[in-house]
Design an enzyme around this catalytic site. Structure first.
Site, PDB file in Angstrom:
ATOM      1  N   LYS A  14       0.827  -1.206   0.000  1.00 40.18           N
ATOM      2  CA  LYS A  14       0.000   0.000   0.000  1.00 40.18           C
ATOM      3  C   LYS A  14       0.873   1.273   0.000  1.00 40.18           C
ATOM      4  O   LYS A  14       2.086   1.196   0.225  1.00 40.18           O
ATOM      5  CB  LYS A  14      -0.923  -0.043   1.224  1.00 40.18           C
ATOM      6  CG  LYS A  14      -1.953  -1.192   1.173  1.00 40.18           C
ATOM      7  CD  LYS A  14      -2.788  -1.246   2.450  1.00 40.18           C
ATOM      8  CE  LYS A  14      -3.884  -2.285   2.401  1.00 40.18           C
ATOM      9  NZ  LYS A  14      -4.663  -2.348   3.665  1.00 40.18           N
ATOM     10  N   PHE A  62     -15.247   3.784   8.345  1.00 41.20           N
ATOM     11  CA  PHE A  62     -13.883   4.139   7.935  1.00 41.20           C
ATOM     12  C   PHE A  62     -13.677   4.078   6.414  1.00 41.20           C
ATOM     13  O   PHE A  62     -12.587   4.349   5.918  1.00 41.20           O
ATOM     14  CB  PHE A  62     -12.863   3.244   8.648  1.00 41.20           C
ATOM     15  CG  PHE A  62     -13.078   1.760   8.469  1.00 41.20           C
ATOM     16  CD1 PHE A  62     -12.629   1.111   7.329  1.00 41.20           C
ATOM     17  CD2 PHE A  62     -13.731   1.014   9.453  1.00 41.20           C
ATOM     18  CE1 PHE A  62     -12.823  -0.251   7.156  1.00 41.20           C
ATOM     19  CE2 PHE A  62     -13.933  -0.359   9.287  1.00 41.20           C
ATOM     20  CZ  PHE A  62     -13.472  -0.991   8.133  1.00 41.20           C
ATOM     21  N   ARG A  94      -1.139 -14.457   4.281  1.00 38.52           N
ATOM     22  CA  ARG A  94      -1.883 -13.778   5.367  1.00 38.52           C
ATOM     23  C   ARG A  94      -1.130 -13.905   6.696  1.00 38.52           C
ATOM     24  O   ARG A  94      -1.125 -12.992   7.512  1.00 38.52           O
ATOM     25  CB  ARG A  94      -3.283 -14.382   5.533  1.00 38.52           C
ATOM     26  CG  ARG A  94      -4.270 -14.049   4.447  1.00 38.52           C
ATOM     27  CD  ARG A  94      -4.845 -12.667   4.473  1.00 38.52           C
ATOM     28  NE  ARG A  94      -5.575 -12.302   5.661  1.00 38.52           N
ATOM     29  CZ  ARG A  94      -6.272 -11.167   5.787  1.00 38.52           C
ATOM     30  NH1 ARG A  94      -6.340 -10.298   4.778  1.00 38.52           N
ATOM     31  NH2 ARG A  94      -6.888 -10.874   6.888  1.00 38.52           N
ATOM     32  N   THR A 100      -5.213  -7.578  10.896  1.00 45.06           N
ATOM     33  CA  THR A 100      -5.657  -6.347  10.227  1.00 45.06           C
ATOM     34  C   THR A 100      -5.252  -5.100  11.007  1.00 45.06           C
ATOM     35  O   THR A 100      -4.749  -4.125  10.437  1.00 45.06           O
ATOM     36  CB  THR A 100      -7.194  -6.377  10.087  1.00 45.06           C
ATOM     37  OG1 THR A 100      -7.561  -7.568   9.386  1.00 45.06           O
ATOM     38  CG2 THR A 100      -7.715  -5.162   9.356  1.00 45.06           C
ATOM     39  N   ARG A 111       2.682  -6.340   9.235  1.00 48.30           N
ATOM     40  CA  ARG A 111       1.846  -5.262   9.787  1.00 48.30           C
ATOM     41  C   ARG A 111       2.275  -4.903  11.201  1.00 48.30           C
ATOM     42  O   ARG A 111       2.243  -3.724  11.586  1.00 48.30           O
ATOM     43  CB  ARG A 111       0.375  -5.676   9.744  1.00 48.30           C
ATOM     44  CG  ARG A 111      -0.199  -5.651   8.328  1.00 48.30           C
ATOM     45  CD  ARG A 111      -1.509  -6.384   8.244  1.00 48.30           C
ATOM     46  NE  ARG A 111      -2.266  -6.074   7.036  1.00 48.30           N
ATOM     47  CZ  ARG A 111      -3.438  -6.617   6.744  1.00 48.30           C
ATOM     48  NH1 ARG A 111      -3.988  -7.505   7.566  1.00 48.30           N
ATOM     49  NH2 ARG A 111      -4.067  -6.290   5.635  1.00 48.30           N
ATOM     50  N   ASN A 125      -1.657  -0.208   7.375  1.00 50.51           N
ATOM     51  CA  ASN A 125      -1.137  -1.554   7.659  1.00 50.51           C
ATOM     52  C   ASN A 125      -0.322  -2.159   6.521  1.00 50.51           C
ATOM     53  O   ASN A 125      -0.153  -3.372   6.436  1.00 50.51           O
ATOM     54  CB  ASN A 125      -2.257  -2.485   8.142  1.00 50.51           C
ATOM     55  CG  ASN A 125      -3.382  -2.617   7.137  1.00 50.51           C
ATOM     56  OD1 ASN A 125      -3.290  -2.109   6.029  1.00 50.51           O
ATOM     57  ND2 ASN A 125      -4.438  -3.311   7.518  1.00 50.51           N
ATOM     58  N   HIS A 128      -1.895  -5.484   1.652  1.00 49.64           N
ATOM     59  CA  HIS A 128      -3.175  -6.180   1.486  1.00 49.64           C
ATOM     60  C   HIS A 128      -2.885  -7.584   0.993  1.00 49.64           C
ATOM     61  O   HIS A 128      -1.985  -7.780   0.176  1.00 49.64           O
ATOM     62  CB  HIS A 128      -4.056  -5.475   0.446  1.00 49.64           C
ATOM     63  CG  HIS A 128      -5.202  -6.331  -0.005  1.00 49.64           C
ATOM     64  ND1 HIS A 128      -6.366  -6.415   0.711  1.00 49.64           N
ATOM     65  CD2 HIS A 128      -5.321  -7.205  -1.052  1.00 49.64           C
ATOM     66  CE1 HIS A 128      -7.185  -7.284   0.111  1.00 49.64           C
ATOM     67  NE2 HIS A 128      -6.572  -7.777  -0.958  1.00 49.64           N
TER      68      HIS A 128
HETATM   69  P1  DAT Z   1      -7.701  -7.181   5.878  1.00 55.14           P
HETATM   70  O1  DAT Z   1      -6.962  -6.078   5.175  1.00 55.14           O
HETATM   71  O2  DAT Z   1      -6.887  -7.776   6.994  1.00 55.14           O
HETATM   72  O3  DAT Z   1      -8.236  -8.218   4.923  1.00 55.14           O
HETATM   73  P2  DAT Z   1     -10.411  -6.145   6.063  1.00 55.14           P
HETATM   74  O4  DAT Z   1     -10.633  -6.737   4.720  1.00 55.14           O
HETATM   75  O5  DAT Z   1     -11.386  -6.463   7.143  1.00 55.14           O
HETATM   76  O6  DAT Z   1      -8.951  -6.539   6.619  1.00 55.14           O
HETATM   77  O7  DAT Z   1     -10.353  -4.558   5.962  1.00 55.14           O
HETATM   78  C1  DAT Z   1      -9.719  -3.941   4.856  1.00 55.14           C
HETATM   79  C2  DAT Z   1      -8.922  -2.757   5.341  1.00 55.14           C
HETATM   80  O8  DAT Z   1      -9.794  -1.824   5.983  1.00 55.14           O
HETATM   81  C3  DAT Z   1      -7.864  -3.080   6.405  1.00 55.14           C
HETATM   82  O9  DAT Z   1      -6.657  -3.518   5.834  1.00 55.14           O
HETATM   83  C4  DAT Z   1      -7.728  -1.783   7.128  1.00 55.14           C
HETATM   84  C5  DAT Z   1      -9.115  -1.191   7.062  1.00 55.14           C
HETATM   85  N1  DAT Z   1      -9.862  -1.442   8.313  1.00 55.14           N
HETATM   86  C6  DAT Z   1     -10.450  -2.604   8.702  1.00 55.14           C
HETATM   87  N2  DAT Z   1     -11.037  -2.475   9.890  1.00 55.14           N
HETATM   88  C7  DAT Z   1     -10.829  -1.179  10.280  1.00 55.14           C
HETATM   89  C8  DAT Z   1     -11.200  -0.406  11.426  1.00 55.14           C
HETATM   90  N3  DAT Z   1     -11.908  -0.928  12.439  1.00 55.14           N
HETATM   91  N4  DAT Z   1     -10.783   0.891  11.480  1.00 55.14           N
HETATM   92  C9  DAT Z   1     -10.071   1.441  10.467  1.00 55.14           C
HETATM   93  N5  DAT Z   1      -9.699   0.755   9.366  1.00 55.14           N
HETATM   94  C10 DAT Z   1     -10.065  -0.529   9.267  1.00 55.14           C
HETATM   95 MG    MG Z   2      -9.725  -8.145   3.465  1.00 54.58          MG
END
Ligand code: DAT
Ligand code: MG
Length: 169
Positions: A14, A62, A94, A100, A111, A125, A128
């Site tokens: 990212k 968010f 992963r 996350t 991360r 983070n 992806h």
């Molecule tokens: P991941 O990236 O681990 O697959 P996700 O698909 O649930 O997680 O969410 C996508 C992205 O959204 C994640 O990398 C960061 C952001 N995100 C997720 N939960 C969040 C939260 N509670 N507050 C802020 N950003 C968040």
């Molecule tokens: Mg995801």
């Protein structure tokens, strides 16, 4: 012993990762998986692409900041997209990414080592990675065209079309 599935997974480094010169570190960590890189490119992410990538999260509070983050509005306007391929690719990648929430991620994960949450609450983070095979297929087809990938895991077809495109002058 159960045979592990051969899978492909989308990885994005990212904009925070690129801005902080973490590309080499992240790729080195991912090479621990011994998976094959079968596609890679640098992408300037449009709003359409960012919104489509995170379409499942569009109702989250968010979401607007997440889109700005992926478009690079807080860092550099670029993302490195890669496809990793091999045995158990989705879980292996992963695992190295970590949780996350970068504050909760294991400190030896990508991360955990390099991510942060901004005072505004944006999860920076760094990386992806797809979470399952359906998500991987949708995401890989969103970020790459068939000819960008050196392996044929999804069926494709040849179409004849006349479209304007940019060529070298
Ligand atoms: P991941 O990236 O681990 O697959 P996700 O698909 O649930 O997680 O969410 C996508 C992205 O959204 C994640 O990398 C960061 C952001 N995100 C997720 N939960 C969040 C939260 N509670 N507050 C802020 N950003 C968040
Ligand atoms: Mg995801």
């Amino acid at each position: 012993m159960e045979k592990k599935a051969i899978q492909q997974t989308l990885v994005l480094i990212k904009p925070d990762g690129l801005k902080k010169s973490l590309t080499g570190n992240v790729l080195t960590r991912l090479s621990e998986t011994k998976l094959d890189i079968v596609a890679s490119k640098i992408v300037k992410v449009s709003r359409e692409l960012a919104e489509e990538h995170y379409a499942l999260l569009k109702d989250k509070p968010f979401f607007p900041d997440l889109i700005k983050y992926l478009m690079g509005e807080y860092h550099k306007k670029k993302v490195m997209a890669l496809v990793y391929w091999g045995e158990d690719a989705i879980d292996k990648v992963r695992k190295i990414c970590g949780a996350t929430n970068p504050e909760e991620a294991d400190s030896t994960s990508i991360r955990g080592a390099y991510g942060r949450i901004t005072t505004k609450g944006v999860y920076e983070n760094v990386i992806h990675a797809s979470t399952n095979m359906e998500e991987a297929e949708r995401e890989i087809k969103l970020w790459f065209q068939p000819d960008d990938i050196i392996s044929d895991f999804y069926s494709s077809k040849v179409v004849k079309e006349t479209v304007e495109r940019r060529v070298w002058a």
